[in-house]
Design a protein around this motif. Sequence first.
Motif, PDB file in Angstrom:
ATOM      1  N   VAL A  82       4.751  -0.255   3.615  1.00 17.42           N
ATOM      2  CA  VAL A  82       3.950  -0.079   4.803  1.00 17.42           C
ATOM      3  C   VAL A  82       4.662   0.749   5.869  1.00 17.42           C
ATOM      4  CG1 VAL A  82       2.583  -1.060   6.416  1.00 17.42           C
ATOM      5  CG2 VAL A  82       2.498  -1.956   4.107  1.00 17.42           C
ATOM      6  N   GLU A  83       5.826   0.405   6.169  1.00 15.32           N
ATOM      7  CA  GLU A  83       6.451   1.102   7.286  1.00 15.32           C
ATOM      8  C   GLU A  83       6.674   2.394   6.664  1.00 15.32           C
ATOM      9  OE1 GLU A  83       7.641   0.435  10.176  1.00 15.32           O
ATOM     10  OE2 GLU A  83       6.830  -1.906  10.517  1.00 15.32           O
ATOM     11  N   SER A  84       7.076   2.668   5.615  1.00 16.20           N
ATOM     12  CA  SER A  84       7.326   4.259   5.294  1.00 16.20           C
ATOM     13  C   SER A  84       6.169   5.041   5.434  1.00 16.20           C
ATOM     14  CB  SER A  84       7.992   4.070   3.685  1.00 16.20           C
ATOM     15  OG  SER A  84       7.270   3.604   3.148  1.00 16.20           O
ATOM     16  N   ARG A  85       4.939   4.071   4.800  1.00 21.48           N
ATOM     17  CA  ARG A  85       3.620   5.224   5.149  1.00 21.48           C
ATOM     18  C   ARG A  85       3.119   5.389   6.541  1.00 21.48           C
ATOM     19  NH1 ARG A  85       1.290   5.650   0.218  1.00 21.48           N
ATOM     20  NH2 ARG A  85      -0.810   6.075   1.278  1.00 21.48           N
ATOM     21  N   ILE A  86       3.712   4.470   7.288  1.00 22.33           N
ATOM     22  CA  ILE A  86       3.492   4.626   8.833  1.00 22.33           C
ATOM     23  C   ILE A  86       4.003   5.602   9.224  1.00 22.33           C
ATOM     24  CG2 ILE A  86       3.216   3.706  11.000  1.00 22.33           C
ATOM     25  CD1 ILE A  86       2.583   0.921   9.753  1.00 22.33           C
ATOM     26  N   VAL A  87       5.444   5.648   8.995  1.00 20.63           N
ATOM     27  CA  VAL A  87       6.154   6.700   9.589  1.00 20.63           C
ATOM     28  C   VAL A  87       5.890   8.313   9.051  1.00 20.63           C
ATOM     29  CG1 VAL A  87       8.549   7.723   9.530  1.00 20.63           C
ATOM     30  CG2 VAL A  87       8.155   5.096   9.762  1.00 20.63           C
ATOM     31  N   ALA A  88       5.381   8.243   7.910  1.00 17.56           N
ATOM     32  CA  ALA A  88       4.919   9.466   7.231  1.00 17.56           C
ATOM     33  C   ALA A  88       3.579  10.094   7.505  1.00 17.56           C
ATOM     34  CB  ALA A  88       4.983   9.349   5.587  1.00 17.56           C
ATOM     35  N   ARG A  89       3.017   9.047   8.387  1.00 14.21           N
ATOM     36  CA  ARG A  89       1.607   9.379   8.989  1.00 14.21           C
ATOM     37  C   ARG A  89       0.627   9.249   7.581  1.00 14.21           C
ATOM     38  NH1 ARG A  89       1.748  10.426  14.196  1.00 14.21           N
ATOM     39  NH2 ARG A  89       3.555  10.822  15.438  1.00 14.21           N
ATOM     40  N   GLU A  90       0.840   8.384   6.834  1.00 13.38           N
ATOM     41  CA  GLU A  90      -0.274   8.264   5.539  1.00 13.38           C
ATOM     42  C   GLU A  90      -1.040   7.000   6.065  1.00 13.38           C
ATOM     43  OE1 GLU A  90       2.280   8.159   2.104  1.00 13.38           O
ATOM     44  OE2 GLU A  90       2.926  10.200   2.226  1.00 13.38           O
ATOM     45  N   SER A  91      -1.995   6.971   5.612  1.00 18.00           N
ATOM     46  CA  SER A  91      -3.101   5.905   5.512  1.00 18.00           C
ATOM     47  C   SER A  91      -2.615   4.733   4.721  1.00 18.00           C
ATOM     48  CB  SER A  91      -4.571   6.251   5.181  1.00 18.00           C
ATOM     49  OG  SER A  91      -4.805   6.730   4.115  1.00 18.00           O
ATOM     50  N   VAL A  92      -2.738   3.549   5.045  1.00 15.03           N
ATOM     51  CA  VAL A  92      -2.405   2.237   4.595  1.00 15.03           C
ATOM     52  C   VAL A  92      -3.744   1.547   4.122  1.00 15.03           C
ATOM     53  CG1 VAL A  92      -1.304  -0.032   4.851  1.00 15.03           C
ATOM     54  CG2 VAL A  92      -0.376   2.140   5.552  1.00 15.03           C
ATOM     55  N   THR A  93      -4.240   1.660   2.983  1.00 20.64           N
ATOM     56  CA  THR A  93      -5.717   1.085   2.609  1.00 20.64           C
ATOM     57  C   THR A  93      -5.260   0.073   1.307  1.00 20.64           C
ATOM     58  OG1 THR A  93      -5.818   2.874   1.020  1.00 20.64           O
ATOM     59  CG2 THR A  93      -6.701   3.004   3.211  1.00 20.64           C
ATOM     60  N   ALA A  94      -6.212  -0.383   1.084  1.00 22.70           N
ATOM     61  CA  ALA A  94      -6.189  -1.484  -0.316  1.00 22.70           C
ATOM     62  C   ALA A  94      -5.678  -0.503  -1.708  1.00 22.70           C
ATOM     63  CB  ALA A  94      -7.487  -2.077  -0.698  1.00 22.70           C
ATOM     64  N   GLU A  95      -6.294   0.829  -1.717  1.00 22.88           N
ATOM     65  CA  GLU A  95      -6.268   1.589  -2.874  1.00 22.88           C
ATOM     66  C   GLU A  95      -5.048   1.988  -2.934  1.00 22.88           C
ATOM     67  OE1 GLU A  95      -8.731   1.592  -0.894  1.00 22.88           O
ATOM     68  OE2 GLU A  95     -10.576   0.822  -2.241  1.00 22.88           O
ATOM     69  N   SER A  96      -4.336   2.639  -1.693  1.00 20.89           N
ATOM     70  CA  SER A  96      -2.977   3.016  -1.783  1.00 20.89           C
ATOM     71  C   SER A  96      -2.036   2.120  -1.926  1.00 20.89           C
ATOM     72  CB  SER A  96      -2.740   3.793  -0.468  1.00 20.89           C
ATOM     73  OG  SER A  96      -2.861   2.962   0.584  1.00 20.89           O
ATOM     74  N   MET A  97      -2.248   0.872  -1.662  1.00 18.51           N
ATOM     75  CA  MET A  97      -1.262  -0.254  -1.797  1.00 18.51           C
ATOM     76  C   MET A  97      -1.241  -0.924  -3.173  1.00 18.51           C
ATOM     77  SD  MET A  97       0.997  -0.154   0.993  1.00 18.51           S
ATOM     78  CE  MET A  97       1.652  -1.714   0.543  1.00 18.51           C
ATOM     79  N   ARG A  98      -2.348  -0.584  -3.861  1.00 23.43           N
ATOM     80  CA  ARG A  98      -2.733  -1.580  -5.013  1.00 23.43           C
ATOM     81  C   ARG A  98      -1.538  -1.316  -6.275  1.00 23.43           C
ATOM     82  NH1 ARG A  98      -6.806  -4.095  -6.100  1.00 23.43           N
ATOM     83  NH2 ARG A  98      -8.417  -2.791  -4.789  1.00 23.43           N
ATOM     84  N   SER A  99      -1.253  -0.197  -6.218  1.00 22.43           N
ATOM     85  CA  SER A  99      -0.037   0.113  -7.123  1.00 22.43           C
ATOM     86  C   SER A  99       1.385  -0.694  -6.896  1.00 22.43           C
ATOM     87  CB  SER A  99       0.256   1.684  -7.265  1.00 22.43           C
ATOM     88  OG  SER A  99       0.546   2.150  -6.366  1.00 22.43           O
ATOM     89  N   HIS A 100       1.593  -0.950  -5.575  1.00 20.47           N
ATOM     90  CA  HIS A 100       2.621  -1.821  -5.284  1.00 20.47           C
ATOM     91  C   HIS A 100       2.795  -3.301  -5.299  1.00 20.47           C
ATOM     92  CE1 HIS A 100       4.458   2.160  -3.648  1.00 20.47           C
ATOM     93  NE2 HIS A 100       3.173   2.563  -3.407  1.00 20.47           N
ATOM     94  N   VAL A 101       1.494  -3.619  -5.721  1.00 21.10           N
ATOM     95  CA  VAL A 101       1.372  -5.248  -5.725  1.00 21.10           C
ATOM     96  C   VAL A 101       1.323  -5.689  -7.289  1.00 21.10           C
ATOM     97  CG1 VAL A 101      -0.191  -7.024  -4.967  1.00 21.10           C
ATOM     98  CG2 VAL A 101       0.166  -5.239  -3.489  1.00 21.10           C
ATOM     99  N   PRO A 102       2.151  -6.769  -7.292  1.00 21.53           N
ATOM    100  CA  PRO A 102       2.138  -7.377  -8.842  1.00 21.53           C
ATOM    101  C   PRO A 102       0.695  -7.925  -9.054  1.00 21.53           C
ATOM    102  CG  PRO A 102       4.230  -7.652  -7.978  1.00 21.53           C
ATOM    103  CD  PRO A 102       3.209  -7.335  -6.721  1.00 21.53           C
ATOM    104  N   GLU A 103       0.239  -8.009 -10.379  1.00 17.03           N
ATOM    105  CA  GLU A 103      -1.159  -8.429 -10.752  1.00 17.03           C
ATOM    106  C   GLU A 103      -1.105  -9.991 -10.310  1.00 17.03           C
ATOM    107  OE1 GLU A 103      -1.787  -7.704 -14.892  1.00 17.03           O
ATOM    108  OE2 GLU A 103      -1.906  -5.476 -14.361  1.00 17.03           O
ATOM    109  N   ASP A 104       0.060 -10.689 -10.588  1.00 17.72           N
ATOM    110  CA  ASP A 104      -0.102 -12.269 -10.329  1.00 17.72           C
ATOM    111  C   ASP A 104       0.093 -12.513  -9.070  1.00 17.72           C
ATOM    112  OD1 ASP A 104       2.439 -11.632 -10.614  1.00 17.72           O
ATOM    113  OD2 ASP A 104       3.244 -13.261 -11.572  1.00 17.72           O
TER     114      ASP A 104
END
Length: 432
Positions: free
Chosen positions: A51-73
């Motif tokens: 999340v910090e890296s996306r904020i620094v890069a001025r990218e949006s932090v949304t559920a869709e953008s973070m889903r790939s970084h979260v394990p299914e369980d």
Amino acid sequence: MRRRLINSTLAVVLVVIAVFGVSLVIIESRTIEGSAEESVRSDAARLVSVVESRIVARESVTAESMRSHVPEDRHVRIELPGQAPIELGERPDDAIEGRASSGPNGVTVTVRQDRATVREEVGRTLLIILAVALLAVIAAVLLAVGQARRVAAPLTDLAETAERLGSGDPRPRHRRYGVPELDRVADVLDASAERIARMLTAERRLAADASHQLRTPLTALSMRLEEIVTAADSIGAADTSPTADRTATAGIREEAMIGLAQVERLTDVVQRLLTNSRDPRSGSAVGFDLDEVVKQQVEEWRPAYRKAGRAIVRSGREGLRAVGTPGAVAQVLATLVENALMHGAGAVALRTRIAGNQVVVEVTDEGPGVDSALGSRVFERTVSGRNSTGLGLAVARDLAEADGGRLELLQQHPPVFALFLSREVAEEPSGD
């Protein structure tokens, strides 16, 4: 003994498995739970950095953008300043929770993992431990059975050796087992076998010598008695003297005939002893008429009892046939009758009966009987209550046992001695 060795080995193994297995389960459970907690904390820290890296890069932090970084369980909650919390995954009711935050940007990430997943992993670990414990028990059983056989087999062999010694086979086996204690027992048994063999050889030689030495005087005595019988017959045939003299001659002939029968029976016993001393396995047991032997003893001992003012009678069942050696059976009965004459009182009765598949001859008198302090010890050698040698009843019992029978004291007051013999059953003719 095998069962005890196996049970003791299994008991030790089960105790060890129980102690270490329970400890291992507790340790593994705590390790798995600690690893799960460390994993969710690590995921939380990792997501904070994402999340910090996306904020620094001025990218949006949304559920869709973070889903790939979260394990299914995992259930993830991302809290950003001035923005609604982002939640990914299904939130469990009972969870392990890990939280990480970033100071400069005020980012907070909470990661949760369902405890059911941890319990499943603990269950798999427990199954593995149980499988290993079961394999350990099976291996312990196999080892215990093998060890029990290795230990019990020599003991069984030693027991067989002792049984052979008890059954009259004194040959040493000279077997050793590689165990000092068992080899020591084997040495003692072999030494005992050699001593018993020497003693048996000496006793058989003594019996053979004694039997051989007795045959000559017995033969001479038999010939003298036959001469007396012949002389009495000659005198009786040519005698014209009064009736009293002829009666005396007949009495002499009768006594000589009785003495001759006793000598012949004693000769048979001596011959049997001589045969047995050469080959103990040889036997002369045959089927014979028990009534004839009992009647013979009554007739032979009646003069001696009449002289003592006593009576000897027979009773019981007639027509019985027994299996044994007639001479030895007669000798046993003669010992009992003589014993009653010397130590008993009143009338002596010989009674025959059937007991199962055996025939029994009971000898009883009206005397005081056997001393209560002696009891069944009256059959032991050198044991006597009336200053006798104590050998008569012992020899009589040996003769009875040699014929497959037994001699017992059924009652002490008044005395009842019983001779048990195998009964000969006549075979029924088969019909066509």
